[in-house]
Design an enzyme around this catalytic site. Sequence first.
Site, PDB file in Angstrom:
ATOM      1  N   GLY A  87       0.786  -1.219   0.000  1.00  0.00           N
ATOM      2  CA  GLY A  87       0.000   0.000   0.000  1.00  0.00           C
ATOM      3  C   GLY A  87       0.821   1.274   0.000  1.00  0.00           C
ATOM      4  O   GLY A  87       1.888   1.356   0.627  1.00  0.00           O
ATOM      5  N   TYR A 138       6.565   2.858   4.278  1.00  0.00           N
ATOM      6  CA  TYR A 138       5.509   2.055   3.675  1.00  0.00           C
ATOM      7  C   TYR A 138       5.894   1.758   2.225  1.00  0.00           C
ATOM      8  O   TYR A 138       6.524   2.562   1.554  1.00  0.00           O
ATOM      9  CB  TYR A 138       4.123   2.698   3.792  1.00  0.00           C
ATOM     10  CG  TYR A 138       3.960   4.120   3.321  1.00  0.00           C
ATOM     11  CD1 TYR A 138       3.819   4.423   1.972  1.00  0.00           C
ATOM     12  CD2 TYR A 138       3.876   5.165   4.232  1.00  0.00           C
ATOM     13  CE1 TYR A 138       3.627   5.723   1.531  1.00  0.00           C
ATOM     14  CE2 TYR A 138       3.681   6.476   3.809  1.00  0.00           C
ATOM     15  CZ  TYR A 138       3.564   6.746   2.466  1.00  0.00           C
ATOM     16  OH  TYR A 138       3.372   8.041   2.032  1.00  0.00           O
ATOM     17  N   CYS A 139       5.550   0.568   1.774  1.00  0.00           N
ATOM     18  CA  CYS A 139       5.910   0.059   0.449  1.00  0.00           C
ATOM     19  C   CYS A 139       7.419   0.214   0.182  1.00  0.00           C
ATOM     20  O   CYS A 139       7.825   0.853  -0.787  1.00  0.00           O
ATOM     21  CB  CYS A 139       5.106   0.753  -0.644  1.00  0.00           C
ATOM     22  SG  CYS A 139       5.087  -0.142  -2.233  1.00  0.00           S
ATOM     23  N   PRO A 140       8.264  -0.380   1.037  1.00  0.00           N
ATOM     24  CA  PRO A 140       9.707  -0.252   0.833  1.00  0.00           C
ATOM     25  C   PRO A 140      10.165  -0.988  -0.414  1.00  0.00           C
ATOM     26  O   PRO A 140       9.603  -2.021  -0.792  1.00  0.00           O
ATOM     27  CB  PRO A 140      10.293  -0.884   2.100  1.00  0.00           C
ATOM     28  CG  PRO A 140       9.250  -1.864   2.546  1.00  0.00           C
ATOM     29  CD  PRO A 140       7.934  -1.232   2.184  1.00  0.00           C
ATOM     30  N   LYS A 151      12.586   8.808   3.355  1.00  0.00           N
ATOM     31  CA  LYS A 151      12.021   8.505   2.040  1.00  0.00           C
ATOM     32  C   LYS A 151      11.059   9.596   1.571  1.00  0.00           C
ATOM     33  O   LYS A 151      10.164  10.011   2.305  1.00  0.00           O
ATOM     34  CB  LYS A 151      11.285   7.166   2.097  1.00  0.00           C
ATOM     35  CG  LYS A 151      10.660   6.716   0.789  1.00  0.00           C
ATOM     36  CD  LYS A 151      10.083   5.322   0.947  1.00  0.00           C
ATOM     37  CE  LYS A 151       9.322   4.862  -0.290  1.00  0.00           C
ATOM     38  NZ  LYS A 151       8.811   3.480  -0.143  1.00  0.00           N
TER      39      LYS A 151
END
Length: 269
Positions: A87, A138-140, A151
Site C-alpha cells: 500500500g 511504507y511500500c519499501p 524517504k
Amino acid sequence: MLTKLPQVLDFYQTDYAIATRWQPFADTQLFMQLVNQTQRPMLHYWTLPQTIILGLRDQRLPNVQAGLDFLHQQGWSYFYRNSGGLGVVSDQGVLNLSLLLPNTFELTISQGYQLLSELIQASWPTLPIETGEIKHSYCPGTYDLSIHGRKIAGIAQRRSRGATAIMLYLSVTGSQQTRGATMAKFYQLSQGQSPDFPLVQPQVMANLSDFLPAASNSTQVQQQINGTLQQHGYQLVGSRLQKLVQQPEFKQQQQSAWQNLASYNQSIL
C-alpha cells in the site's frame, strides 16, 4: 540514461476524484496500449485525494478487514490496484508520475528504475537524493528515493508485451507523519508481520518540501521535471493527448477499464 529517451514525449495531467479512485490504473492500462500502437513515449502526471492505494500482496493480510475498517473510520478511501506490491498513500500533496515507453525502447527492469531515479535526481541536483530501500517506510523497495535517510518517493513498474510503465509517487507537501502513522496502524490491525509486510516507522518518511521549501505544490514540481527534460533536449507535447482522450472511442475504452477495476474491488466496496 536520460539521454537515451526518445526526443519527443507526449504528456498529460489528471486530477482524479475519489468517486473514480481506480481510474488512474485503468488509464495506465489504456495508455500502455496507446504507447504500443503509436510507438511514442508519454508522461502522465496525476493526483488523487485522501486514498490508500493497496497492492495485491495486501490482500493476503491475515485480518485485512480490520485494517480496512480503520481506514474507513479515519476518512480514507481505499482500493486494490491491479498490480503487485504494498500500500501507498495518495492525497493532494502527493504527485504521481508514470513514464510509459514502447517495448521497442529496450530497458531491463533495473534500467527502468534507474531512468526515473535519474530524472528526479537531475531535477533537483542540489539535493542529496539517494536510491536504496528505506526498510521501515511504507511500500519499501530497492529504488526508494530518500534524502538523509528519509524517504520522499517510491517507484514501481508494470510491464506488458507492448509497453512498460515506470510509476513514481513523490511526497511533495503535507504530513508524512500522518501518512506513515496511518499505514503503520493499518498493518498493525491487519496483523501484517515482517518480512512480508513492513513495520512502518513514520519518522523515516519526509516530503520534498521539507528539504526544499520552494517545492511548494505539485504543479511547481511538475514544471520543474518538465523543465529538466527540456534542458536535456526533449520536446514535450500536450495537445495531442488532450484531443485523444476526448474521443468517444477512448471514452468507451476508459469506461470498460474502469468497470473491470470496479469489479476487481467488488468485495470491499
